[in-house]
Design a protein around this motif. Structure first.
Motif, short mmCIF file in Angstrom:
data_model
loop_
_atom_site.label_atom_id
_atom_site.label_comp_id
_atom_site.label_asym_id
_atom_site.label_seq_id
_atom_site.Cartn_x
_atom_site.Cartn_y
_atom_site.Cartn_z
N GLN A 1 -40.87 -33.42 -83.35
CA GLN A 1 -40.75 -33.09 -82.26
C GLN A 1 -40.05 -31.53 -81.25
N CYS A 2 -39.51 -31.08 -82.62
CA CYS A 2 -39.81 -29.58 -81.67
C CYS A 2 -40.52 -28.49 -82.75
N ARG A 3 -41.26 -29.73 -83.97
CA ARG A 3 -42.51 -28.34 -84.18
C ARG A 3 -43.98 -28.91 -83.46
N SER A 4 -43.63 -29.26 -82.60
CA SER A 4 -45.32 -29.16 -81.47
C SER A 4 -44.55 -30.28 -80.59
N ASP A 5 -44.53 -29.87 -79.47
CA ASP A 5 -44.94 -30.56 -78.07
C ASP A 5 -46.00 -31.70 -77.68
N LYS A 6 -47.26 -31.72 -79.22
CA LYS A 6 -48.67 -32.75 -78.75
C LYS A 6 -48.22 -34.00 -80.45
N VAL A 7 -46.14 -33.48 -80.59
CA VAL A 7 -46.14 -34.66 -81.68
C VAL A 7 -46.07 -36.18 -80.88
N VAL A 8 -46.87 -37.67 -80.72
CA VAL A 8 -46.71 -38.38 -80.29
C VAL A 8 -45.96 -39.30 -81.26
N PHE A 9 -44.67 -40.11 -80.91
CA PHE A 9 -44.29 -40.98 -82.09
C PHE A 9 -45.58 -42.04 -81.91
N SER A 10 -46.04 -42.87 -82.55
CA SER A 10 -47.09 -43.77 -81.77
C SER A 10 -47.07 -45.25 -83.20
N HIS A 11 -47.63 -45.97 -83.33
CA HIS A 11 -48.01 -47.13 -84.41
C HIS A 11 -47.20 -47.87 -83.99
N ALA A 12 -46.41 -47.90 -85.47
CA ALA A 12 -45.18 -49.01 -86.34
C ALA A 12 -43.86 -48.30 -86.05
N THR A 13 -44.74 -46.88 -85.77
CA THR A 13 -42.94 -46.04 -85.41
C THR A 13 -43.05 -46.30 -83.68
N ALA A 14 -43.59 -46.12 -83.41
CA ALA A 14 -43.40 -46.20 -81.70
C ALA A 14 -42.86 -47.43 -81.17
N LEU A 15 -43.49 -49.10 -81.30
CA LEU A 15 -43.02 -49.94 -82.06
C LEU A 15 -41.32 -50.39 -82.03
N PHE A 16 -40.86 -49.78 -82.98
CA PHE A 16 -39.72 -49.25 -83.46
C PHE A 16 -38.26 -49.18 -83.11
N LEU A 17 -39.48 -48.04 -82.62
CA LEU A 17 -37.99 -46.96 -80.84
C LEU A 17 -38.68 -48.00 -79.57
N HIS A 18 -39.65 -48.33 -79.70
CA HIS A 18 -39.34 -49.40 -78.14
C HIS A 18 -37.95 -50.62 -78.22
N GLY A 19 -38.06 -51.54 -79.60
CA GLY A 19 -37.43 -52.59 -80.27
C GLY A 19 -38.25 -53.68 -80.25
N ILE A 20 -39.73 -53.43 -80.76
CA ILE A 20 -40.36 -54.37 -80.83
C ILE A 20 -40.37 -54.60 -82.23
#
Length: 201
Positions: free
Chosen positions: A65-84
């Motif tokens: 995330q520190c590399r760019s403020d345009k980075v957004v975690f998405s797809h399966a990675t976001a599902l993991f972070l959301h606990g789904i």
């Protein structure tokens, strides 16, 4: 060295485990001190001029995330972070706007998979979440994640897809919001089909 390791650790911990060269210099550490920390195995240099303590494993989500403020975690990675999803992602799914240059991130982190979206859709569903190590990073909300999965179904692991779709539409569905998102992403018919089938039972 004319400073203590504890002083250095305190500065880095104050900056959530990763400090930039500018942050270290503001705290009174010059380039020679930082170089000494590196050569003595006290500091690790992360990509893009950020530093962490060598005896602590930095939060990979935060480092990227520190590399760019345009980075957004998405797809399966976001599902993991959301606990789904309970599957810890070995490859991090990241969405950036079309035209954004991420070649250096790709080069430095081979466990990343980039997705590109139109600039006018990049902020759709953008929010922040706390990582397992306690840091705040950009992530898409559940509605955007589900829309991304449906749109990119052929490129998504089937087990992750089925688990996420069922979990969302049966237990977490926010109908108005996901229809709004699906309309913006031109997949409204597909989303309505999943909604009707899974909520019918």
């Amino acid at each position: 060295m004319d400073y203590s390791v504890d002083e250095l650790r305190a500065v880095i911990e104050t900056n959530n485990g990763i400090a930039s060269l500018e942050q270290l210099k503001k705290a009174g550490f010059n380039r020679m001190m930082i170089y000494a920390g590196l050569t003595n195995g006290i500091l690790n240099k992360e990509a893009h001029g950020n530093y962490s303590m060598a005896d602590q494993q930095p939060d990979e989500y935060r480092v990227i995330q520190c590399r760019s403020d345009k980075v957004v975690f998405s797809h399966a990675t976001a599902l993991f972070l959301h606990g789904i999803s309970d599957r810890v992602p070995h490859v991090l799914d990241i969405t950036v706007p079309q035209g954004d240059n991420v070649s250096r991130i790709k080069r430095d982190y081979d466990n990343t998979r980039f997705h590109y979206c139109k600039k006018d859709l990049w902020q759709l569903g953008l929010t922040q979440i706390i990582t397992p190590q306690g840091f705040k990073v950009n992530v898409y909300d559940l509605e955007r994640c589900i829309c991304d999965l449906i749109r990119d179904k052929k490129n998504v692991d089937n087990q992750i897809f089925v688990q996420a779709i069922r979990e969302y539409f049966i237990h977490h569905c926010h109908s108005r919001k996901i229809i709004k998102y699906s309309r913006a992403m031109n997949i409204e018919d597909k989303v309505r089909t999943y909604m009707e089938v899974l909520q019918a039972g």
